[in-house]
Design a protein around this motif. Structure first.
Motif, PDB file in Angstrom:
ATOM      1  N   TYR A   5     -17.934  19.624  89.943  1.00 49.11           N
ATOM      2  CA  TYR A   5     -17.996  19.050  91.283  1.00 49.11           C
ATOM      3  C   TYR A   5     -19.250  19.541  91.970  1.00 49.11           C
ATOM      4  N   LYS A   6     -19.940  18.637  92.659  1.00 38.12           N
ATOM      5  CA  LYS A   6     -21.125  19.003  93.444  1.00 38.12           C
ATOM      6  C   LYS A   6     -20.682  19.134  94.896  1.00 38.12           C
ATOM      7  N   PRO A   7     -20.605  20.365  95.399  1.00 35.72           N
ATOM      8  CA  PRO A   7     -20.149  20.581  96.770  1.00 35.72           C
ATOM      9  C   PRO A   7     -21.168  20.088  97.803  1.00 35.72           C
ATOM     10  N   HIS A   8     -20.676  19.827  99.001  1.00 36.47           N
ATOM     11  CA  HIS A   8     -21.505  19.332 100.091  1.00 36.47           C
ATOM     12  C   HIS A   8     -21.348  20.239 101.305  1.00 36.47           C
ATOM     13  N   GLY A   9     -22.450  20.557 101.966  1.00 39.80           N
ATOM     14  CA  GLY A   9     -22.410  21.313 103.205  1.00 39.80           C
ATOM     15  C   GLY A   9     -22.237  22.812 103.048  1.00 39.80           C
ATOM     16  N   VAL A  10     -22.402  23.328 101.822  1.00 41.44           N
ATOM     17  CA  VAL A  10     -22.262  24.767 101.568  1.00 41.44           C
ATOM     18  C   VAL A  10     -23.433  25.248 100.714  1.00 41.44           C
ATOM     19  N   CYS A  11     -23.530  26.553 100.555  1.00 39.71           N
ATOM     20  CA  CYS A  11     -24.623  27.139  99.771  1.00 39.71           C
ATOM     21  C   CYS A  11     -24.446  26.937  98.270  1.00 39.71           C
ATOM     22  N   ALA A  12     -23.201  26.892  97.791  1.00 41.95           N
ATOM     23  CA  ALA A  12     -22.957  26.699  96.360  1.00 41.95           C
ATOM     24  C   ALA A  12     -23.483  25.333  95.927  1.00 41.95           C
ATOM     25  N   ARG A  13     -24.059  25.292  94.726  1.00 39.49           N
ATOM     26  CA  ARG A  13     -24.625  24.051  94.201  1.00 39.49           C
ATOM     27  C   ARG A  13     -23.700  23.321  93.243  1.00 39.49           C
ATOM     28  N   THR A  16     -17.192  24.447  88.773  1.00 40.44           N
ATOM     29  CA  THR A  16     -16.513  23.987  87.562  1.00 40.44           C
ATOM     30  C   THR A  16     -15.159  24.676  87.485  1.00 40.44           C
ATOM     31  N   PHE A  17     -14.200  23.999  86.882  1.00 36.83           N
ATOM     32  CA  PHE A  17     -12.847  24.540  86.750  1.00 36.83           C
ATOM     33  C   PHE A  17     -12.073  23.688  85.754  1.00 36.83           C
ATOM     34  N   ASN A  26     -10.241  29.067  85.171  1.00 40.60           N
ATOM     35  CA  ASN A  26     -11.668  29.102  84.815  1.00 40.60           C
ATOM     36  C   ASN A  26     -12.577  28.591  85.935  1.00 40.60           C
ATOM     37  N   ILE A  27     -12.291  28.990  87.170  1.00 41.36           N
ATOM     38  CA  ILE A  27     -13.081  28.555  88.323  1.00 41.36           C
ATOM     39  C   ILE A  27     -14.415  29.291  88.323  1.00 41.36           C
ATOM     40  N   ASN A  28     -15.490  28.529  88.497  1.00 46.52           N
ATOM     41  CA  ASN A  28     -16.829  29.118  88.536  1.00 46.52           C
ATOM     42  C   ASN A  28     -17.663  28.386  89.579  1.00 46.52           C
ATOM     43  N   GLY A  39     -14.683  36.222  94.575  1.00 47.00           N
ATOM     44  CA  GLY A  39     -13.380  36.588  95.127  1.00 47.00           C
ATOM     45  C   GLY A  39     -12.455  35.396  95.224  1.00 47.00           C
ATOM     46  N   VAL A  40     -12.966  34.290  95.754  1.00 47.90           N
ATOM     47  CA  VAL A  40     -12.155  33.073  95.865  1.00 47.90           C
ATOM     48  C   VAL A  40     -11.721  32.615  94.481  1.00 47.90           C
ATOM     49  N   ALA A  41     -12.649  32.613  93.531  1.00 47.48           N
ATOM     50  CA  ALA A  41     -12.326  32.180  92.173  1.00 47.48           C
ATOM     51  C   ALA A  41     -11.252  33.068  91.550  1.00 47.48           C
ATOM     52  N   ALA A  42     -11.369  34.379  91.736  1.00 44.34           N
ATOM     53  CA  ALA A  42     -10.388  35.308  91.156  1.00 44.34           C
ATOM     54  C   ALA A  42      -9.007  35.120  91.785  1.00 44.34           C
ATOM     55  N   LEU A  43      -8.962  34.932  93.096  1.00 47.41           N
ATOM     56  CA  LEU A  43      -7.681  34.768  93.772  1.00 47.41           C
ATOM     57  C   LEU A  43      -7.026  33.425  93.452  1.00 47.41           C
ATOM     58  N   ALA A  44      -7.844  32.381  93.295  1.00 51.62           N
ATOM     59  CA  ALA A  44      -7.300  31.040  93.044  1.00 51.62           C
ATOM     60  C   ALA A  44      -7.003  30.795  91.565  1.00 51.62           C
TER      61      ALA A  44
END
Length: 82
Positions: A5-13, A16-17, A26-28, A39-44
């Motif tokens: 997924y290509k996020p919009h409006g955030v710093c992440a480019r 993947t999951f 496998n959230i990255n 942290g978000v990836a580990a918790l989710a």
């Protein structure tokens, strides 16, 4: 199945999951605030997809109307629609 997924409006480019039997793994995040996205990836990781959407959807980052967690929720919702 692996999703990208290509996020919009955030710093992440990119995000993947995998979703298997309704569970997100496998959230990255590519880019973004490293500590926060890790942290978000580990918790989710291992969370039910619908619960992830409910918990993370709508979270804002500062004055932005979205955040990396919100974008993850949007990505998972889109994957479930496919």
């Amino acid at each position: 199945m692996t999703y990208s997924y290509k996020p919009h409006g955030v710093c992440a480019r990119g995000i993947t999951f995998d979703i298997e039997d309704g569970t997100v793994t496998n959230i990255n995040f590519i880019g973004g605030c490293s500590g926060n996205t890790q942290g978000v990836a580990a918790l989710a990781n291992g969370m039910d997809a619908d619960e992830l959407i409910e918990r993370l959807g709508g979270i804002r980052c500062g004055f932005k109307s979205t955040s990396c967690p919100d974008q993850l929720a949007k990505a998972v919702a889109k994957a479930l629609e496919e």
